[in-house]
Motif scaffolding. Structure first.
Motif, PDB file in Angstrom:
ATOM      1  N   ASP A 242       0.842  -1.196   0.000  1.00 30.13           N
ATOM      2  CA  ASP A 242       0.000   0.000   0.000  1.00 30.13           C
ATOM      3  C   ASP A 242       0.877   1.246   0.000  1.00 30.13           C
ATOM      4  O   ASP A 242       0.493   2.289  -0.524  1.00 30.13           O
ATOM      5  N   GLN A 243       2.059   1.109   0.603  1.00 31.29           N
ATOM      6  CA  GLN A 243       2.993   2.224   0.723  1.00 31.29           C
ATOM      7  C   GLN A 243       4.407   1.706   0.469  1.00 31.29           C
ATOM      8  O   GLN A 243       4.803   0.680   1.025  1.00 31.29           O
ATOM      9  N   VAL A 244       5.140   2.396  -0.381  1.00 33.34           N
ATOM     10  CA  VAL A 244       6.532   2.067  -0.642  1.00 33.34           C
ATOM     11  C   VAL A 244       7.396   3.197  -0.122  1.00 33.34           C
ATOM     12  O   VAL A 244       7.130   4.377  -0.384  1.00 33.34           O
ATOM     13  N   VAL A 245       8.424   2.825   0.638  1.00 32.33           N
ATOM     14  CA  VAL A 245       9.335   3.796   1.235  1.00 32.33           C
ATOM     15  C   VAL A 245      10.740   3.491   0.746  1.00 32.33           C
ATOM     16  O   VAL A 245      11.195   2.343   0.847  1.00 32.33           O
ATOM     17  N   PHE A 246      11.426   4.484   0.216  1.00 37.89           N
ATOM     18  CA  PHE A 246      12.822   4.307  -0.179  1.00 37.89           C
ATOM     19  C   PHE A 246      13.702   5.066   0.796  1.00 37.89           C
ATOM     20  O   PHE A 246      13.570   6.273   0.970  1.00 37.89           O
ATOM     21  N   MET A 247      14.594   4.333   1.449  1.00 39.08           N
ATOM     22  CA  MET A 247      15.530   4.917   2.403  1.00 39.08           C
ATOM     23  C   MET A 247      16.943   4.875   1.858  1.00 39.08           C
ATOM     24  O   MET A 247      17.331   3.923   1.183  1.00 39.08           O
ATOM     25  N   GLY A 257       2.653   5.522  -3.076  1.00 37.42           N
ATOM     26  CA  GLY A 257       2.056   4.262  -3.477  1.00 37.42           C
ATOM     27  C   GLY A 257       3.026   3.446  -4.310  1.00 37.42           C
ATOM     28  O   GLY A 257       4.110   3.920  -4.687  1.00 37.42           O
ATOM     29  N   PRO A 258       2.664   2.194  -4.635  1.00 41.66           N
ATOM     30  CA  PRO A 258       3.577   1.338  -5.394  1.00 41.66           C
ATOM     31  C   PRO A 258       3.908   1.882  -6.781  1.00 41.66           C
ATOM     32  O   PRO A 258       4.901   1.473  -7.389  1.00 41.66           O
ATOM     33  N   ASP A 259       3.121   2.832  -7.269  1.00 45.74           N
ATOM     34  CA  ASP A 259       3.398   3.413  -8.585  1.00 45.74           C
ATOM     35  C   ASP A 259       4.712   4.177  -8.623  1.00 45.74           C
ATOM     36  O   ASP A 259       5.265   4.397  -9.711  1.00 45.74           O
ATOM     37  N   ILE A 260       5.252   4.558  -7.451  1.00 41.45           N
ATOM     38  CA  ILE A 260       6.526   5.300  -7.470  1.00 41.45           C
ATOM     39  C   ILE A 260       7.678   4.420  -7.937  1.00 41.45           C
ATOM     40  O   ILE A 260       8.725   4.933  -8.324  1.00 41.45           O
ATOM     41  N   ILE A 261       7.482   3.101  -7.911  1.00 47.98           N
ATOM     42  CA  ILE A 261       8.529   2.203  -8.413  1.00 47.98           C
ATOM     43  C   ILE A 261       8.730   2.422  -9.914  1.00 47.98           C
ATOM     44  O   ILE A 261       9.854   2.407 -10.412  1.00 47.98           O
ATOM     45  N   ASP A 262       7.644   2.620 -10.621  1.00 50.00           N
ATOM     46  CA  ASP A 262       7.731   2.825 -12.065  1.00 50.00           C
ATOM     47  C   ASP A 262       7.912   4.296 -12.437  1.00 50.00           C
ATOM     48  O   ASP A 262       8.285   4.596 -13.577  1.00 50.00           O
ATOM     49  N   HIS A 263       7.649   5.166 -11.477  1.00 45.61           N
ATOM     50  CA  HIS A 263       7.768   6.599 -11.756  1.00 45.61           C
ATOM     51  C   HIS A 263       8.479   7.306 -10.593  1.00 45.61           C
ATOM     52  O   HIS A 263       7.911   8.190  -9.950  1.00 45.61           O
ATOM     53  N   PRO A 264       9.724   6.926 -10.315  1.00 44.75           N
ATOM     54  CA  PRO A 264      10.448   7.572  -9.208  1.00 44.75           C
ATOM     55  C   PRO A 264      10.783   9.018  -9.565  1.00 44.75           C
ATOM     56  O   PRO A 264      11.042   9.347 -10.725  1.00 44.75           O
ATOM     57  N   SER A 265      10.771   9.871  -8.546  1.00 49.80           N
ATOM     58  CA  SER A 265      11.088  11.275  -8.801  1.00 49.80           C
ATOM     59  C   SER A 265      12.468  11.665  -8.289  1.00 49.80           C
ATOM     60  O   SER A 265      13.059  12.628  -8.780  1.00 49.80           O
ATOM     61  N   GLU A 266      12.986  10.914  -7.305  1.00 47.85           N
ATOM     62  CA  GLU A 266      14.280  11.261  -6.722  1.00 47.85           C
ATOM     63  C   GLU A 266      15.415  10.518  -7.434  1.00 47.85           C
ATOM     64  O   GLU A 266      15.327   9.303  -7.646  1.00 47.85           O
TER      65      GLU A 266
END
Length: 277
Positions: A242-247, A257-266
């Motif tokens: 439900d939530q993806v966190v990149f540390m 959300g999991p969509d950031i895996i395919d569309h990362p901004s950082e």
């Protein structure tokens, strides 16, 4: 004498009105001597959700899980589980600098807080001289003081839940790595935790055994178990989170959300994904 500790904290992310987070971390810091591992982590996990934490080795992911389960002590900030401050009790008093004074909880109180959490580690840590069912029965009998007949019934149910109903009397040495990790999951579930913490549960497994463990975790997610998962399994994160966190570097660099895996901004997240995908 009871320990007293002072901490200075700041607000973390807003929480939906009326909802109590399963876990709420506010400006969490952890240092081991001069090594500053966590540098102000804010994270909110709502009940019934799956949070997947991604990041390179040394980014502080495992340390963060260990702080939630009180296997390490905070250097700064605070963590609440089900709205309750862990490890400490608020005193309502402040020090000369206006910082709140906390009282350290005793071992019994910490054990009660920890009982809400189940944790599965990279290594299975099963007792080699005990069968699968004996490993799962151990904590209910010796920690919860459950009678052995009741504990055995519970252990059978949990081992069936992870697909090992036919392996009750097998010793760890007679089980594959994936089967051993599923016993470890059953052992954690036998304590009836409200929240499950997974610290890279598939990293010690041969590739062909990873799927059987991830399938068990997927079924737990479908049952509504609150889960925080440190992993490099990007496919699992896409499907279940439900939530993806990149540390990275002891801080949360990006989350969503999991969509950031395919569309990362950082850029750091983009670089990480290029290396693991």
């Amino acid at each position: 004498m009871t320990d007293m500790t002072t901490f200075s904290t700041s607000a973390s992310e807003p929480v939906p009105s009326g909802a109590i987070p399963a876990v709420k971390a506010t400006q969490v810091h952890k240092a081991f001597g001069s090594l500053h591992v966590l540098k102000g982590v804010d994270l909110t996990v709502m009940p019934g959700t799956v949070t997947v934490i991604l990041g390179p080795s040394g980014s502080g992911k495992s340390t963060f899980l260990r702080l939630i389960n009180q296997l390490e002590t905070l250097t700064g900030g605070e963590i609440e589980v089900d709205g309750e401050l862990i490890g400490y009790k608020r005193t309502g008093r402040t020090d000369a600098d206006g910082r709140e004074i906390w009282q350290t909880l005793d071992d019994k109180a910490i054990a009660a807080q920890r009982s809400k959490l189940g944790m599965v580690f990279q290594r299975f840590n099963l007792f080699p001289h005990m069968t699968a069912i004996e490993n799962v029965m151990e904590a209910p009998v010796h920690v919860k003081h459950m009678n052995k007949a009741e504990a055995r019934e519970l252990a059978v149910a949990e081992l069936q839940r992870v697909g090992l109903g036919e392996r009750l009397d097998y010793y760890p040495s007679e089980l594959s790595g994936g089967q051993q990790q599923r016993v470890a999951i059953a052992r954690a579930l036998a304590m009836k935790p409200e929240i499950m913490l997974f610290d890279e549960p598939t990293s010690a497994l041969d590739p062909e055994l990873v799927g059987e463990v991830l399938n068990v975790m997927l079924s737990l997610a479908k049952e509504g178990m609150t889960m925080i998962v440190v992993t490099h399994e990007i496919g699992f994160a896409r499907e279940v989170a439900d939530q993806v966190v990149f540390m990275d570097g002891g801080v949360v660099v990006e989350h969503g959300g999991p969509d950031i895996i395919d569309h990362p901004s950082e850029p750091r997240f983009k670089d990480f994904l290029q290396h693991v995908l």
